[in-house]
Design an enzyme around this catalytic site. Structure first.
Site, PDB file in Angstrom:
ATOM      1  N   GLN A 117      55.688 -25.033  31.152  1.00 31.90           N
ATOM      2  CA  GLN A 117      56.518 -24.499  32.389  1.00 31.90           C
ATOM      3  C   GLN A 117      56.288 -22.941  32.077  1.00 31.90           C
ATOM      4  O   GLN A 117      56.560 -22.378  31.213  1.00 31.90           O
ATOM      5  CB  GLN A 117      58.027 -24.726  32.569  1.00 31.90           C
ATOM      6  CG  GLN A 117      58.861 -24.322  33.820  1.00 31.90           C
ATOM      7  CD  GLN A 117      60.071 -24.742  33.816  1.00 31.90           C
ATOM      8  OE1 GLN A 117      60.459 -25.117  32.715  1.00 31.90           O
ATOM      9  NE2 GLN A 117      60.680 -24.323  35.006  1.00 31.90           N
ATOM     10  N   THR A 118      55.917 -22.264  33.276  1.00 32.93           N
ATOM     11  CA  THR A 118      55.533 -20.720  32.957  1.00 32.93           C
ATOM     12  C   THR A 118      56.507 -20.023  34.200  1.00 32.93           C
ATOM     13  O   THR A 118      56.594 -18.916  33.917  1.00 32.93           O
ATOM     14  CB  THR A 118      54.172 -20.383  33.307  1.00 32.93           C
ATOM     15  OG1 THR A 118      53.829 -20.753  34.525  1.00 32.93           O
ATOM     16  CG2 THR A 118      53.276 -20.843  32.341  1.00 32.93           C
ATOM     17  N   VAL A 119      56.757 -20.668  35.473  1.00 30.21           N
ATOM     18  CA  VAL A 119      57.742 -20.211  36.232  1.00 30.21           C
ATOM     19  C   VAL A 119      58.940 -21.035  36.196  1.00 30.21           C
ATOM     20  O   VAL A 119      58.943 -22.213  36.314  1.00 30.21           O
ATOM     21  CB  VAL A 119      57.227 -20.177  37.655  1.00 30.21           C
ATOM     22  CG1 VAL A 119      58.225 -19.741  38.604  1.00 30.21           C
ATOM     23  CG2 VAL A 119      55.832 -19.389  37.687  1.00 30.21           C
ATOM     24  N   HIS A 166      60.128 -26.751  40.019  1.00 35.02           N
ATOM     25  CA  HIS A 166      58.881 -26.814  41.269  1.00 35.02           C
ATOM     26  C   HIS A 166      58.229 -28.492  40.757  1.00 35.02           C
ATOM     27  O   HIS A 166      58.020 -28.548  39.665  1.00 35.02           O
ATOM     28  CB  HIS A 166      57.813 -25.921  41.180  1.00 35.02           C
ATOM     29  CG  HIS A 166      57.374 -25.399  39.821  1.00 35.02           C
ATOM     30  ND1 HIS A 166      58.185 -24.719  38.939  1.00 35.02           N
ATOM     31  CD2 HIS A 166      56.045 -25.481  39.681  1.00 35.02           C
ATOM     32  CE1 HIS A 166      57.273 -24.472  37.871  1.00 35.02           C
ATOM     33  NE2 HIS A 166      55.877 -25.007  38.196  1.00 35.02           N
ATOM     34  N   HIS A 221      54.345 -29.956  41.434  1.00 35.33           N
ATOM     35  CA  HIS A 221      52.760 -29.620  41.623  1.00 35.33           C
ATOM     36  C   HIS A 221      52.501 -31.115  42.238  1.00 35.33           C
ATOM     37  O   HIS A 221      52.634 -32.111  41.835  1.00 35.33           O
ATOM     38  CB  HIS A 221      52.065 -29.408  40.409  1.00 35.33           C
ATOM     39  CG  HIS A 221      52.322 -28.411  39.627  1.00 35.33           C
ATOM     40  ND1 HIS A 221      51.665 -26.963  39.831  1.00 35.33           N
ATOM     41  CD2 HIS A 221      53.342 -27.928  38.822  1.00 35.33           C
ATOM     42  CE1 HIS A 221      52.329 -26.151  38.988  1.00 35.33           C
ATOM     43  NE2 HIS A 221      53.117 -26.458  38.445  1.00 35.33           N
TER      44      HIS A 221
END
Length: 149
Positions: free
Chosen positions: A99-101, A105, A107
């Site tokens: 996870q980077t954000v 969310h 995808h």
């Protein structure tokens, strides 16, 4: 960004609030679906709640339900629009899961045989029955325990 990034610095909150541009494909009062800047495949779409929630572990059904409903609606549109061979629905929660954000969310990644997306499952190494039973028992033991993570 860190998992505890404040809402005021969250790029997905900025997109949801209209402070940052995005190629929006679906929107309700509760959710937004838009194209990522670097899509993995044709039609790759992100679905987010408009309220700031860092990840799946911090979500509740009243927020996750509309995200999943929108994901189904967009997934069906992707199938009609691009006729993919398959679709990955991916959520990453935490740094170890890439996870980077740190805004919940999903995808939606349309897939075609031979596309450029790599296989992310490890090689097949079946577990022995006792190990599977122990893991299943440990999960069952904790189902229904609601604790802050």
């Amino acid at each position: 960004m860190s998992p505890h990034e404040p809402e005021s610095t969250c790029q997905f909150c900025d997109i949801a609030a209209g402070r940052s541009p995005a190629d929006r494909v679906y929107e309700t009062d509760e959710v937004l679906a838009f194209l990522p800047l670097a899509p993995a495949t044709m039609g790759h779409t992100l679905v987010i709640p408009k309220v700031h929630i860092s990840d799946l572990w911090h979500s509740e059904m009243r927020t996750l339900g509309p995200v999943m409903e929108a994901s189904l609606k967009v997934a069906r549109a992707l199938k009609r629009a691009f006729s993919p061979d398959g679709l990955n629905l991916i959520n990453s929660s935490g740094v170890a899961a890439t996870q980077t954000v740190f805004h919940l969310h999903v995808h939606l990644v349309p897939r075609w045989a031979g596309d450029r997306v790599s296989d992310f499952w490890p090689e097949d190494h079946p577990w022995a029955d006792p190990k599977r039973a122990a893991v299943a028992g440990e999960i069952r033991k904790h189902i229904g325990e609601e604790k802050n993570l």
